[in-house]
Motif scaffolding. Structure first.
Motif, PDB file in Angstrom:
ATOM      1  N   GLU A   1       1.925   6.888  -6.654  1.00 18.30           N
ATOM      2  CA  GLU A   1       0.959   7.947  -6.966  1.00 18.30           C
ATOM      3  C   GLU A   1       1.571   9.322  -6.729  1.00 18.30           C
ATOM      4  OE1 GLU A   1      -2.559   7.225  -4.666  1.00 18.30           O
ATOM      5  OE2 GLU A   1      -3.005   5.355  -5.700  1.00 18.30           O
TER       6      GLU A   1
ATOM      7  N   LYS B   1       0.843  -1.199   0.000  1.00 17.09           N
ATOM      8  CA  LYS B   1       0.000   0.000   0.000  1.00 17.09           C
ATOM      9  C   LYS B   1       0.883   1.255   0.000  1.00 17.09           C
ATOM     10  CE  LYS B   1      -3.679   2.340   2.477  1.00 17.09           C
ATOM     11  NZ  LYS B   1      -4.517   2.390   3.662  1.00 17.09           N
ATOM     12  N   ARG B   2       1.930   1.228   0.814  1.00 19.19           N
ATOM     13  CA  ARG B   2       2.861   2.360   0.877  1.00 19.19           C
ATOM     14  C   ARG B   2       3.536   2.557  -0.477  1.00 19.19           C
ATOM     15  NH1 ARG B   2       8.406   2.740   2.632  1.00 19.19           N
ATOM     16  NH2 ARG B   2       8.840   4.872   3.228  1.00 19.19           N
TER      17      ARG B   2
ATOM     18  N   GLU C   1       2.319   1.807  -3.392  1.00 20.80           N
ATOM     19  CA  GLU C   1       1.332   2.406  -4.300  1.00 20.80           C
ATOM     20  C   GLU C   1       1.194   3.902  -4.041  1.00 20.80           C
ATOM     21  OE1 GLU C   1      -2.282   0.224  -3.756  1.00 20.80           O
ATOM     22  OE2 GLU C   1      -1.429  -1.636  -4.550  1.00 20.80           O
ATOM     23  N   GLU C   2       1.187   4.292  -2.749  1.00 20.99           N
ATOM     24  CA  GLU C   2       1.083   5.718  -2.414  1.00 20.99           C
ATOM     25  C   GLU C   2       2.294   6.481  -2.938  1.00 20.99           C
ATOM     26  OE1 GLU C   2       0.633   5.687   1.818  1.00 20.99           O
ATOM     27  OE2 GLU C   2      -1.498   5.162   1.728  1.00 20.99           O
TER      28      GLU C   2
END
Length: 105
Positions: free
Chosen positions: A69, A62-63, A65-66
């Protein structure tokens, strides 16, 4: 018909052998049960560790992906303008800036 002493001796030895075999099998069974209990505990510990590591993997994905982005966002014109205004105080020609009196600037 009388039983011979040799037959009695063989019968006693046979009984003694059966008892020893039974004791050996019982001891073997106890050892196997104790070891299997230890293996079950180890399996549970490893399962718990797997769950913990999987949670960490999910968190890091998740990190990632952040970060991806944010990396994409940093290449946009909007981000560049935002940083130029906030950090460098740059403005477009003819743009009016209003400052808050309470801000101390």
């Amino acid at each position: 018909m009388a039983t011979s002493p040799r037959y009695k001796k063989g019968n006693i030895q046979n009984t003694y052998g059966m008892i020893m075999a039974t004791v050996a099998v019982a001891l073997l069974l106890v050892v196997v049960l104790v070891r299997s209990f230890g293996l079950v505990q180890k399996r549970d510990q490893y399962q718990s560790r797997i769950e913990t590591l999987q949670a960490q993997i999910d968190k890091e994905q998740k990190r990632s992906e952040e970060i991806s982005e944010f990396e994409t966002y940093t290449t946009t014109r909007k981000y560049i303008e935002q940083i130029a205004k906030e950090k460098l105080g740059l403005v477009y020609p003819g743009e009016i800036i209003f400052k808050d009196k309470g801000a101390g600037n």
